[in-house]
Structure formats: structure tokens, C-alpha cells
Design an enzyme around this catalytic site. Structure first.
Site, PDB file in Angstrom:
ATOM      1  CB  ALA A  22      -4.146  -4.116  27.460  1.00  0.00           C
ATOM      2  N   GLY A  43      -8.316  -2.587  23.527  1.00  0.00           N
ATOM      3  CA  GLY A  43      -9.244  -2.527  24.645  1.00  0.00           C
ATOM      4  C   GLY A  43      -9.961  -1.195  24.756  1.00  0.00           C
ATOM      5  CD  GLU A  84     -11.535  -5.696  23.062  1.00  0.00           C
ATOM      6  OE1 GLU A  84     -11.833  -6.853  22.755  1.00  0.00           O
ATOM      7  OE2 GLU A  84     -10.546  -5.419  23.775  1.00  0.00           O
ATOM      8  CD  GLU A  91      -7.095  -6.094  20.568  1.00  0.00           C
ATOM      9  OE1 GLU A  91      -7.752  -5.535  21.460  1.00  0.00           O
ATOM     10  OE2 GLU A  91      -7.351  -5.951  19.347  1.00  0.00           O
TER      11      GLU A  91
END
Length: 270
Positions: free
Chosen positions: A76, A121, A124, A144
Site C-alpha cells: 500500500a 499488499g 498479497e 503489516e
């Protein structure tokens, strides 16, 4: 690889098609100045690109790549997040989530080509793919909790499905980064290639996949995905339903005919 055509979605996502691989699309993360950090705009573009690819019946395989030399995706965009009010963060959540589910729900097989950093992310997005090809520069992880949040792009659900609950817990709770050799050993990535070869290897795998029946590929992916987490009996019912969806298809008739006639199939795709 021959001529290439490109379609850009926003500023940071490109869908690329290569001559001679007409049934494979390359989905390129293209925000190199930010190491492909996923901003709101990039998330929206990624979701739009996935919707377009998913609707294209001619696509038999998708390969997710990065235009940055040293990173797949660093997760992110925390610089953008730092400017958000709480209300703005809540409003942004569905947009961010749609980017990850867009990749996850692509109906055809998807291969990730990972080099350099694939963190948070970014990892992910790779986990949302069916197969992860990584080169020896890859560094993956879900850090995270080190910044006060949790993996929110599917990581807490996709990682244990890959490596088991205890291993996923250790990786998420420790927030540690895992280098390529260990990542392969733990099953965080599926194929390890020499530095700089991840994209070429992933596209080659995409090409091998795309030689097969598009009807069969989509049904097989559906059975694999829907059967996860079910007991064996329920999973076999999922498989049977997927089999019935292809058993009377044009692809199945062509596949059997081509096998008996000792020739390469020409898939009708229906």
C-alpha cells in the site's frame, strides 16, 4: 517476443499482448517511481484492468508482472495513507479491496512474476495468483503488524492456505521478510529462477498453460478454488459440477478428436 500491443488503465497499469502469444495477457504494475506502491488510483486501475481481462473469452492465461527493476510491489502507498482522515480511509477501503479481489477472481489461470521486493499488499497480489514464479532477488513478506495494521488484501486467508496455519501465523506475527531461497523452501513461491528471469519464465509458463482448452482451464480453476476448505465429499461434488460443465463442450469434443487424430487441437473455446 515479436510485436507488442498495449492498453493502459489509468497511469499505473498496463495490459500487454505479445505477437505469437495471443491467448496470454501480461498485466503490468507500472508505477516505477513509487516501486509500484498501490495508491487509490492504481487500485482502481488494477480492478478495471482485471474486469476487462476477465470478460475476454480469448484469454487463457494472465501473467502479472512489474515494470520496476528492483521491486514487484512494495504494498500500500503509505505516503498517501498518511494524508487520509479516518473517514477517507474508510471510503478508500472498497477501492483497495477491489484491486486484490480483481486479481483473485480472474477466471483463468494467473501466474505472478516476482523479483525484488514483494511486501505487504505486493505479496498479497502475488498470493492472489495461482502460481508464483520468483527470481533469486525476491524478498517477500507480510509486515503489516509492524505499522499497526494487518494484511488486508487477502493475506491472512491466502497465506495459510499455501503454507498452513502455524507457518502463516509465524510470518504474519513476526512481520519478517523472507528471501528467495527460504521462500521457495517454505512454499511462499512455487518456482525459483535465476535473477532477471522471472518474467520470461512466467510468460513461458503462461504460454504452456494457454495451449490447453480455455473451457477446461476455467472449469479446473473454478473446481480448485471452490473446493478449498471443503471436506472431501463436498469437494468431489464441486469437481463433479465442474466436470459436467465441460463434458458436453465443443472443447471436449475437439480435444478427444484431436487426440485420436494425432493432431494439435484447435479449441473452439465453448
Amino acid at each position: 517476443m515479436g510485436d507488442t500491443s498495449e492498453q493502459r488503465f489509468g497511469d499505473f497499469v498496463v495490459v500487454r499482448r505479445h505477437e505469437g502469444q495471443e491467448h496470454v495477457v501480461e498485466l503490468v504494475l507500472d508505477r516505477p517511481r513509487a516501486m509500484n506502491a498501490v495508491s487509490t488510483g492504481m487500485a482502481r486501475s488494477l480492478a478495471d484492468a482485471c474486469a476487462a481481462i476477465g470478460a475476454d473469452q480469448g484469454v487463457r492465461a494472465t501473467v502479472l508482472t512489474s515494470s520496476h527493476e528492483r521491486a514487484f510491489c512494495v504494498g500500500a502507498d503509505l505516503k498517501e495513507r498518511n494524508t487520509f482522515t479516518d473517514a477517507e480511509l474508510v471510503r478508500q477501503r472498497p477501492t483497495a479491496r477491489a484491486a486484490y479481489t480483481g486479481v483473485l477472481e480472474l477466471p483463468m489461470p494467473v501466474v505472478a512474476a516476482v523479483h525484488g521486493f514483494a511486501l505487504g499488499g505486493g505479496f498479497e497480489l502475488a498470493l492472489a495468483c495461482d502460481v508464483i514464479v520468483a527470481d533469486r532477488t525476491a524478498v517477500v513478506g507480510l509486515p503489516e503488524v509492524s505499522v499497526g495494521v494487518i494484511p488486508g488484501g487477502g493475506g491472512t486467508q491466502l497465506l495459510p492456505r499455501r503454507v498452513g496455519a502455524a507457518r502463516a501465523a509465524e510470518l504474519v506475527f513476526s512481520a519478517r521478510r523472507v528471501e528467495a531461497a527460504e521462500a521457495r523452501e517454505l512454499g511462499l513461491v512455487d518456482e525459483l529462477v535465476e535473477a532477471g528471469q522471472d518474467r520470461e519464465a512466467a510468460l513461458a509458463l503462461g504460454g504452456r498453460i494457454a495451449a490447453n482448452s480455455p473451457v477446461g482451464l476455467r472449469a479446473a480453476k473454478r473446481a480448485l478454488r471452490l473446493g478449498q476448505g471443503l471436506d472431501l465429499r463436498a469437494g468431489l461434488e464441486v469437481e463433479d459440477a465442474a466436470w459436467r460443465s465441460v463434458a458436453f463442450s465443443g472443447d471436449r469434443a475437439e480435444g478427444v478428436a484431436a487426440f485420436n487424430e494425432k493432431r494439435k487441437p484447435s479449441w473452439p473455446g465453448e
